[in-house]
Structures are given as structure tokens and as C-alpha cells.
Design a protein around this motif. Sequence first.
Motif, short mmCIF file in Angstrom:
data_model
loop_
_atom_site.label_atom_id
_atom_site.label_comp_id
_atom_site.label_asym_id
_atom_site.label_seq_id
_atom_site.Cartn_x
_atom_site.Cartn_y
_atom_site.Cartn_z
N UNK A 21 0.85 -1.19 0.00
CA UNK A 21 0.00 0.00 0.00
C UNK A 21 0.89 1.25 0.00
N UNK A 22 0.29 2.38 -0.38
CA UNK A 22 0.97 3.68 -0.31
C UNK A 22 0.01 4.68 0.32
N UNK A 23 0.58 5.70 0.93
CA UNK A 23 -0.25 6.72 1.56
C UNK A 23 -0.80 7.66 0.50
N UNK A 24 -2.01 8.12 0.71
CA UNK A 24 -2.66 8.99 -0.28
C UNK A 24 -1.88 10.29 -0.52
N UNK A 25 -1.03 10.70 0.45
CA UNK A 25 -0.29 11.96 0.31
C UNK A 25 0.64 11.95 -0.89
N UNK A 26 1.08 10.77 -1.35
CA UNK A 26 2.01 10.74 -2.49
C UNK A 26 1.37 11.29 -3.76
N UNK A 27 0.04 11.39 -3.78
CA UNK A 27 -0.67 11.91 -4.95
C UNK A 27 -1.11 13.36 -4.80
N UNK A 28 -1.18 13.87 -3.57
CA UNK A 28 -1.84 15.16 -3.37
C UNK A 28 -1.00 16.20 -2.64
N UNK A 29 0.15 15.83 -2.12
CA UNK A 29 0.97 16.76 -1.35
C UNK A 29 1.88 17.56 -2.27
N UNK A 30 1.72 18.89 -2.35
CA UNK A 30 2.58 19.71 -3.24
C UNK A 30 4.06 19.63 -2.88
N UNK A 31 4.39 19.48 -1.59
CA UNK A 31 5.79 19.38 -1.19
C UNK A 31 6.41 18.09 -1.71
N UNK A 32 5.64 17.01 -1.70
CA UNK A 32 6.14 15.75 -2.25
C UNK A 32 6.34 15.88 -3.75
N UNK A 33 5.41 16.54 -4.42
CA UNK A 33 5.56 16.74 -5.87
C UNK A 33 6.84 17.53 -6.17
N UNK A 34 7.08 18.59 -5.42
CA UNK A 34 8.28 19.39 -5.65
C UNK A 34 9.54 18.56 -5.45
N UNK A 35 9.52 17.70 -4.45
CA UNK A 35 10.69 16.86 -4.20
C UNK A 35 10.85 15.79 -5.28
N UNK A 36 9.74 15.31 -5.83
CA UNK A 36 9.81 14.37 -6.95
C UNK A 36 10.50 15.00 -8.15
N UNK A 37 10.18 16.25 -8.42
CA UNK A 37 10.78 16.92 -9.56
C UNK A 37 12.29 17.06 -9.37
N UNK A 38 12.73 17.18 -8.12
CA UNK A 38 14.15 17.30 -7.84
C UNK A 38 14.85 15.95 -7.81
N UNK A 39 14.29 15.00 -7.07
CA UNK A 39 15.01 13.75 -6.81
C UNK A 39 14.75 12.67 -7.84
N UNK A 40 13.63 12.75 -8.54
CA UNK A 40 13.37 11.79 -9.62
C UNK A 40 13.69 12.43 -10.96
N UNK A 41 12.92 13.44 -11.33
CA UNK A 41 13.09 14.06 -12.65
C UNK A 41 14.40 14.84 -12.75
N UNK A 42 14.96 15.22 -11.63
CA UNK A 42 16.23 15.91 -11.66
C UNK A 42 17.43 14.99 -11.80
N UNK A 43 17.20 13.66 -11.82
CA UNK A 43 18.32 12.74 -11.86
C UNK A 43 18.21 11.67 -12.95
N UNK A 44 17.02 11.13 -13.19
CA UNK A 44 16.92 10.00 -14.11
C UNK A 44 16.92 10.48 -15.56
N UNK A 45 17.04 9.52 -16.48
CA UNK A 45 16.96 9.82 -17.91
C UNK A 45 15.50 10.07 -18.29
N UNK A 46 15.26 11.18 -19.00
CA UNK A 46 13.92 11.58 -19.42
C UNK A 46 13.88 11.66 -20.95
N UNK A 47 12.83 11.10 -21.55
CA UNK A 47 12.67 11.15 -23.00
C UNK A 47 12.37 12.58 -23.44
N UNK A 48 13.16 13.07 -24.39
CA UNK A 48 13.00 14.43 -24.91
C UNK A 48 12.23 14.43 -26.22
N UNK A 49 12.58 13.52 -27.10
CA UNK A 49 11.93 13.45 -28.41
C UNK A 49 12.68 12.49 -29.29
#
Length: 444
Positions: A21-49
Amino acid sequence: MTQATSPLQDADLDALVRPDKVHRKVYVDPDIFALEMERIYGHIWIYIGHDSQVPYTGDYVASQIAGHQVVMVRGADDSVNVVYNRCPHKGAMLVPEGTGNTRKLFRCPYHGWTFHLDGTMMTAPLKNGYEGTCFDPANPEFHMTKLARVERYRGFVFASMAAEGPTLKEFLGGAITSIDNLCDRSPVGEVEVAGGVFRVMQQSNWKVFYENLHDTMHPMVTHESSVVAARQQYRALPEGSPMPLELLVMDGNGEPYPFWESLELRGFDNGHGYMEAIFNPNAGNDPVMQEYKAAMHAAYGEARTAEILGMNRHNTVIYGSGSPHTVFQQFRVIRPVAVDRTLIEIYTFRLKGAPPAVFERALLYANVINSPSSNVMPDDIEVYNRVQLGNQNKVGGEWVSMHRYHGTDRKLDDGSVSINGTSELPMRNQFAAWRRYMLAGDAA
């Protein structure tokens, strides 16, 4: 990439993900979203085109990674560059979002500073006004900034904002076989983006779409109306008529539960995975398939053709980038915008060397299934939004279940596989990766 400070502690994040299970906050917390953009999208390979989108010098595609505006551009030396879409003078975007051609240079529309297509500065108007200052065109401070790493694989361009980390192939792992299969379906082994793009802004968190891509328990419920409509339309045809493809792809969502339980679900490291396809249009022997298979046999031989077309995958998840669909040559690019908004871009690929009717079939699928005006996609968008709104309730329940067939997943050398096609293995696999990325010790 510099880590931003956050009120969230690692212990807080760790407590949000449990094995089933996961806590509902992972979908609705703006602070978690901001940290995702830093720690996930700021590090992994992202498709550009795809490099077919920029065939000529100066061609560009402007998009974004985690709110950062970036631009992919074809250089004069035939290279494909990815730079931040920002003038170092006042910060203006050099080109608007979308596609176009900037000729042989970037020119800022604000003050006229110009840059080579790799982002290095060329010149600025009235340079004498900068005399006696620190201004120097050779100073990297006055260049457009390149993304830390850029790699191409079979024409697919990925970039990472982090200077260090696994190579693209290492990151993709087993999911790379879906990109290979998409390209190998071309008699010449190459694909190109064609037919435009659908763009849909969904009112939901980005992770909801990733989970749904391999959710085999929802189609016969969520898409009941389109299944009923397809079957009604088919019954109106003359008796004995074959079901047209546009009805067949909608009818597939109405298969009974035993059918879905027989499908293969595979999870790879880093959150990737795939789902076996609902049906295989290449198994037919209609005139389109006869012509297509003849071209494939001439290119690969019968045995290799059977191997290529026999890899029958529906949605592949490339975590953080989106979902290629090899059989119908689609790529749904998933771009988070806010904690409750996600931009989906749907691209169709042409198999080079294949009969034109094969591409027409791919366009048909895109319009029937992935178009925002189709009978299918609006069902998903409605449910995604209901998930988002429901998880905002603070007193209606704290946890989101991922129990189905928990404890039965089998770990193989080439990834994890479920014993049942209706398992929630894909969701558990994605959140195992999410947890690893989000904990500060593993973020780099």
C-alpha cells in the motif's frame, strides 16, 4: 544537481510506502511533488523526443522537464543538442514551446543576443556597452546551458539533468527491448514521428497514469460504455462480417476476467515494465498484413520476422518518460506539470519501409483509443480525476491499496513477473523505484 531544502524528512517519505500500500499523500501533497521533480526528474533519464522530429539544421522541439524549459535542436554538424530554453541575459525563452526552425542560430527576441545551435554564445548588440565589465562571450556564464547528459538510442533522445549516474542503457534495462521491437518492426530498422500530436492536460497526479497503464482490472469496468457501443455497431453489420479494426480495439476492453488473468505482467528495475497485448493484429492475413509481412520477410527472413512480430506487448512503461506501444507504433509522453495536473502527448511513428496502410492503421488506433475525442480516453481521464479528488479527503481513508496478488511475484534474472495478469505487481514495482529515488541517500 543541487539538492533543495525540504520540510520532508527521509523518515517521512519512507513511511509513505509499504509493501502492499501507499499513503494517499504521495498523490496530493505539493511538497512531495516538488521533491519528486528534484530527486526523480532531476536525476533519471527523461525522453526528450525523436531525432526524426529535427531532420534539418535549426529544427527544434521545445518542451519541459519538471518545469524546466528545454529545447532539442539539430546542429549544423548533424548533432542533436538539448539545452535549457533560456537566454542567460534576462532569462527569456529563446523559442516558444512546440516545434519550428531557428535557422543557423538562436536569437533572443528580447535584446538580440545570439547563440550557436549548441548553446554557446555568438555575440550581443553594442558590445562596447559592456566594456570594463565581466562580460566575455567566451565565458560559460553567457552561454545557454546544456543539459548535463544527452544520449540517443535508435533515434530516441533522452537527457538527464544530473552530471553522474547510470548510462541510458543501464537505466532502461529490460525496457530497452520494447524500443528495439518498435524499430525492428520497420523493414529497414528505423522509425520516424509522423501524423502530428495529441496533447491532453489531465487533472490528476502523474503517477496515476503510470499505474493505470498496467491496470488490467479496470478496462471492462471503466470502458464499459465504449465496449457496448462497439458491439452494438458490430451487430448492425451484415451477418458474418468481420469486426472492423476500429471496433475490435474497443471491444478488446470487454474481455472477461479469465482473459486478463492470463496476460503477462513484467516489472524491471527503475520502475519500468510491460504488459502483454490484448490482441495481435499482425497475426491476421488480410491484404495489409500480407504486404507488410512480405516486406518483413524480404528484410529479415521468415524466422526473424516471426520473432519480431511475435513480441506482442501492449503498454511498456519507461518510468519518468512515458509509454511506447510497439504494436501500434505510439509513444505517450507523460510530463508532470503540478501535483494535480499532467500533460500527456501522444505521438505516432511511421515504420520506414513498411506499406503506407500500416501507418494508416496506427493512425486509426491513435484516433480511436488515444484521441481526447475518442470513446475510450475520456473514460480514463474522468476516473483519474476522481482518484485525485478522492485522495484529497483527509478523513475518508489514509491508504491506497496495492494488495492484489502481493507476495506471489517471482524475481527472475530479466525482471520480476507476476503469476497472474491481474496482479498489482506493476504498481508495487513503480513505488519500489519511487521510494529508492526519493530517499536522499539514493537520490544521486
